[in-house]
Design an enzyme around this catalytic site. Structure first.
Site, PDB file in Angstrom:
ATOM      1  CD1 TRP A 367       0.946  -0.178   2.998  1.00 53.89           C
ATOM      2  CD2 TRP A 367      -0.621   1.335   3.500  1.00 53.89           C
ATOM      3  NE1 TRP A 367       1.277   0.375   4.217  1.00 53.89           N
ATOM      4  CE2 TRP A 367       0.335   1.311   4.547  1.00 53.89           C
ATOM      5  CE3 TRP A 367      -1.689   2.214   3.599  1.00 53.89           C
ATOM      6  CZ2 TRP A 367       0.242   2.140   5.666  1.00 53.89           C
ATOM      7  CZ3 TRP A 367      -1.781   3.028   4.716  1.00 53.89           C
ATOM      8  CH2 TRP A 367      -0.811   2.991   5.738  1.00 53.89           C
ATOM      9  CG  ASP A 368       4.878   0.791   1.475  1.00 55.28           C
ATOM     10  OD1 ASP A 368       3.957   0.109   1.953  1.00 55.28           O
ATOM     11  OD2 ASP A 368       6.037   0.765   1.906  1.00 55.28           O
ATOM     12  CD  GLU A 496       2.264  -4.044   9.037  1.00 57.44           C
ATOM     13  OE1 GLU A 496       3.338  -4.503   9.473  1.00 57.44           O
ATOM     14  OE2 GLU A 496       1.962  -4.021   7.824  1.00 57.44           O
ATOM     15  CE  LYS A 608       5.802  -2.211  11.841  1.00 58.04           C
ATOM     16  NZ  LYS A 608       5.588  -3.206  10.798  1.00 58.04           N
ATOM     17  CD  GLN A 609       2.515   1.106   9.973  1.00 60.62           C
ATOM     18  OE1 GLN A 609       2.833  -0.044  10.234  1.00 60.62           O
ATOM     19  NE2 GLN A 609       2.591   1.623   8.770  1.00 60.62           N
TER      20      GLN A 609
HETATM   21  C1  BGC Z   1       4.834  -1.309   7.578  1.00 64.01           C
HETATM   22  C2  BGC Z   1       3.826  -1.378   6.453  1.00 64.01           C
HETATM   23  C3  BGC Z   1       4.552  -1.185   5.141  1.00 64.01           C
HETATM   24  C4  BGC Z   1       5.699  -2.173   5.007  1.00 64.01           C
HETATM   25  C5  BGC Z   1       6.513  -1.953   3.752  1.00 64.01           C
HETATM   26  C6  BGC Z   1       5.938  -2.332   7.342  1.00 64.01           C
HETATM   27  O1  BGC Z   1       6.883  -2.225   8.341  1.00 64.01           O
HETATM   28  O2  BGC Z   1       4.218  -1.593   8.800  1.00 64.01           O
HETATM   29  O3  BGC Z   1       2.853  -0.376   6.611  1.00 64.01           O
HETATM   30  O4  BGC Z   1       3.649  -1.364   4.099  1.00 64.01           O
HETATM   31  O5  BGC Z   1       6.559  -2.039   6.104  1.00 64.01           O
HETATM   32  O6  BGC Z   1       7.071  -0.695   3.730  1.00 64.01           O
END
Ligand code: BGC
Length: 779
Positions: A367-368, A496, A608-609
């Site tokens: 999804w990045d 996540e 996490k984010q």
């Molecule tokens: C993040 C995801 C991201 C992936 C790739 C993961 O650490 O939690 O949101 O899509 O890294 O960049």
């Protein structure tokens, strides 16, 4: 002062701040691995890590050569110990392909090795302005022979199948014999993920006086790759002995000749790459051989000139200028170059999390792309944003199959993929992130509002929107105990660390947008593109009832809000999870994702984010400043930023709510993440989403740009440490320049129609003469 959580920043930048270049001033084994990533080149079609042309004799683990072609992958059976049904069966892994960069030099039999003898005046420079990598050094061999070596390497943007190396040698203190060997090494391997197996093998190869080639086959995916080279040697005398060699999977040529002191010899090596994904397998040899012949005829100088011109146009489109902080200026250009280098523009390939700079994350697209990479292109080079969305369209059938797998209707896009199928074996960190469908729908909406490209909507976008709306309609349910609201259970939002939750706030809001936009598009097509709508209805057997059900689900979507805390709960359980002070976690245990068992993480209020905070940006018009502030205050102390996708979002919202110090600190962590290696993992490849997000921080954070319903809003301010910054934006038919200085902001129309924008809540019209406005004070 409020506390915020971020990893330690290096006090000194790794590379000296320069406007258009990144310079390595000494070759060191300890920094080699990092520099292989930093000096990686790419052109969207292929990538090459910044490994040396010559054999590297350093310790194992300090170098991972990489030659990648976007979309070329290998696959193997996923081994599950206890296999739940309907799991993905095959991995997808970007492959390391034939190394066409190999060139070795011998002086009277002594082989040049950068770790032997003595190296002086070393410099390796990434010329970002003109798109090439240059290296120069003087080397004194153990027996005292001294040469000057200068190399230039580029991957062409105007012909994405072409790579060129110019290798020049001057004998500084001797006359004698020089031998240069140049070829392609087909015996290559992946360093991670493939469990040590050989994934590609050479099935055909040859070399002659004129050229050489190898054909490599990936058995597991039946993809074939052709690589040809042509060596063109310029020596002062014609007395050159040329020998051709085929050794196992390697082909190479040796040139032996005599030099006298001060003579320069130059080798130009042209390389061409095509794969069976581009055309017929049996034509690869012919195509690549013709391509190197043509390239050699065109010549190095012309290719260089074309590269310069391409880059000049690119920078004209995308360049951001910062006065008052050269290190950040440099970082912006580095990020913008990497975004270009890594993004596939053929609608068949996409932009991997690590770009084309490393194998990590297996070269997967996430999804990045839509949330972090696409915005940069959308406002600078909208045609690239379009091709990224076309990639999703081209994989819609696979997304339909993926939906069947988890028993939902319509289409569910994969969380990790190269070929369009889900490649992740860990569904709690992947497939469960259903929000990817809405992220794609959101991007289509954004794309439309910036470009007015209705043909895209009718021919491609609508089908994606209808199929993703179908997915949501079948994925949620009306839950009696929650007022019969439409609820989406058992998902994971962007954070996540919280999989398997009900009603993730981000997901529900974004799904609502997806459903509404699908309905809106259906109605628009009824009015404006009835024939195309009719065809589409037939193609996907769409019933009128479905449209009603989408509207109903959107109208009744459960949108969580806690009156008690005045925050938007991240999901139904988050506010009641176990509290944990993240300052009590020892540094060495971060990131938690790499150190704690998932079960140890999920129970806590740790994030996490950016999740709710990201929603505050994407759908910002639906939330008040007070709500954004309350959410920031609540979630920020609970966020570890264990993903590089996080600090940027916090920075943008911090700007909006007036927390300027936070905004700046989160920003620096984003902008130079790879250059200064804050996370100590850049050797595995760059963090492409983070690079895209640095641009978002500048434009959406500091300049406060929002696109609400096709109307541009700005609320600019200048970070204290800077003198000014400026950027350009393409919007509808207009091109706008925005320059923010200490006293004011200057908006100017560079081309197209006059544009009405909202500056600090006031509507203004921008024309070619430009307009000055006061900067925003803290609200
Ligand atoms: C993040 C995801 C991201 C992936 C790739 C993961 O650490 O939690 O949101 O899509 O890294 O960049």
């Amino acid at each position: 002062m409020r506390k915020f959580h971020m990893k330690k920043l290096n006090s000194e930048p790794y590379y000296k701040p320069e406007p258009w270049t990144i310079t390595e001033e000494a070759f060191k084994v300890e920094t080699n691995h990092h520099n292989e990533t930093i000096f990686a080149l790419g052109n969207g079609y292929m990538g090459v890590r910044g490994t040396l042309e010559e054999d590297y004799s350093g310790p194992e683990g300090t170098s991972t050569p990489g030659i990648y072609i976007n979309g070329v992958y290998g696959s193997e059976q996923i081994l599950y110990d206890e296999e739940p049904p309907q799991q993905p069966q095959k991995t997808q892994t970007i492959l390391n392909l034939g190394d066409w960069t190999m060139i070795n030099l011998h002086l009277d039999g002594e082989k040049f090795d950068i770790l032997q003898g003595e190296v002086d005046d070393y410099q390796r420079v990434l010329n970002m302005k003109e798109g090439r990598l240059e290296r120069s050094l003087s080397w004194t061999s153990p027996s005292g022979k001294k040469v000057r070596i200068e190399t230039t390497r580029l991957l062409s943007f105007t012909d994405q199948h072409l790579g060129v190396i110019k290798y020049s040698v001057i004998a500084l203190n001797f006359s004698g014999t020089i031998k240069i060997s140049s070829g392609i090494e087909g015996n290559v391997k992946n360093y991670y993920h493939i469990r040590g197996k050989k994934a590609v093998k050479v099935i055909d190869r040859n070399i002659s006086r004129d050229n050489g080639y190898i054909i490599q086959k990936v058995d597991s995916t039946d993809i074939t790759v052709g690589i040809s080279i042509k060596n063109q040697l310029e020596t002062p005398s014609d007395a050159v002995e040329i020998n051709n060699f085929i050794k196992e999977e390697k082909v190479y040529q040796e040139f032996n000749f005599d030099v006298t002191e001060d003579q320069e010899i130059v080798l130009c090596k042209y390389a061409s790459f095509y794969t069976s994904l581009d055309g017929k397998e049996k034509e690869l040899k012919g195509k690549t051989l013709t391509a190197v012949k043509d390239a050699a005829q065109k010549g190095y100088r012309q290719i260089l000139a074309e590269q310069q011109e391409y880059l000049a146009n690119y920078w004209d489109d995308v360049d951001v200028q910062i006065e008052g902080d050269l290190a950040l200026q440099q970082a912006f250009r580095y990020n913008a170059l990497n975004l270009l280098q890594s993004t596939g523009i053929d609608g068949r390939t996409n932009a991997a999390a690590k770009g084309l700079t490393g194998e990590f994350y297996e070269g997967h697209y996430f999804w990045d792309t839509e949330t972090y990479i696409l915005p940069f292109f959308l406002y600078n080079k909208p045609e690239v944003a379009r091709s990224l969305l076309i990639y999703r369209y081209n994989n819609l059938d696979k997304a339909r199959k993926n939906a069947e797998r988890v028993r939902v209707d319509g289409a569910l896009f994969p969380w990790r993929t190269i070929n369009g199928e889900e490649a992740s074996s860990y569904y709690m960190g992947s497939t469960i992130q259903f929000h990817i469908d809405a992220d794609i729908a959101y991007s289509i909406k954004q794309y439309l509002s910036v470009t007015k490209d209705d043909d895209f909507l009718y021919d491609f976008g609508a089908e994606i929107l209808f199929e993703t709306a179908r997915m949501w309609a079948s994925r949620g349910s009306y839950i009696e105990l929650l007022d019969n609201k439409f609820c989406i259970n058992e998902v994971c939002g962007p954070d996540e660390y919280k999989p398997g939750v009900n009603n993730n706030c981000y997901t529900n809001y974004m799904a609502k947008l997806n459903l509404e936009f699908a309905v809106e598009t259906y109605k628009k097509m009824e009015r404006e593109a009835a024939d195309k709508l009719k065809q589409l209805i037939e193609k996907i057997s769409l019933a009128e009832e479905e449209i009603k059900s989408w509207q109903k689900a959107a109208d009744n979507m459960y949108l969580p809000f806690s009156e008690e805390l005045a925050v938007h709960p991240q999901d139904d359980s988050f506010l009641k999870k176990d509290p944990l002070d993240i300052d009590s976690i020892p540094d060495q245990e971060l990131p938690l994702v790499a150190n704690w068992h998932p079960l140890a993480i999920w129970r806590y209020q740790i994030i996490k984010q950016a999740d709710v905070i990201m929603l505050m940006l994407l759908l910002g018009e639906q939330f008040s400043i007070e709500q954004k502030k309350a959410n920031y205050d609540y979630y920020e102390p609970k966020t570890t930023h264990d993903s590089s996708l996080s600090p940027s979002m916090y920075s943008i919202i911090a700007s909006e709510i007036g927390y300027r110090e936070d905004a700046y600190n989160y920003f620096i962590q984003t902008a130079r993440l790879d250059l200064d290696d804050y996370n100590e993992n850049a050797y595995k490849g760059v963090h492409l989403a983070c690079m895209g997000s640095a641009w978002m921080v500048l434009v959406q954070g500091f300049a406060g740009m929002r696109n609400y319903q096709g109307q541009l809003h700005f609320k600019p301010y200048l970070p204290e440490k800077w003198d000014s910054y400026q950027f350009k934006i393409k919007f509808k038919d207009s091109r706008l320049r925005v320059k923010v200085s200490t006293e004011d902001v200057y908006y100017q129309l560079l081309s197209g129609e006059e544009l009405s924008i909202i500056h600090n809540k006031k509507e203004i019209t921008v024309d070619g003469d430009g307009i000055r406005e006061k900067l925003r004070k803290i609200d």
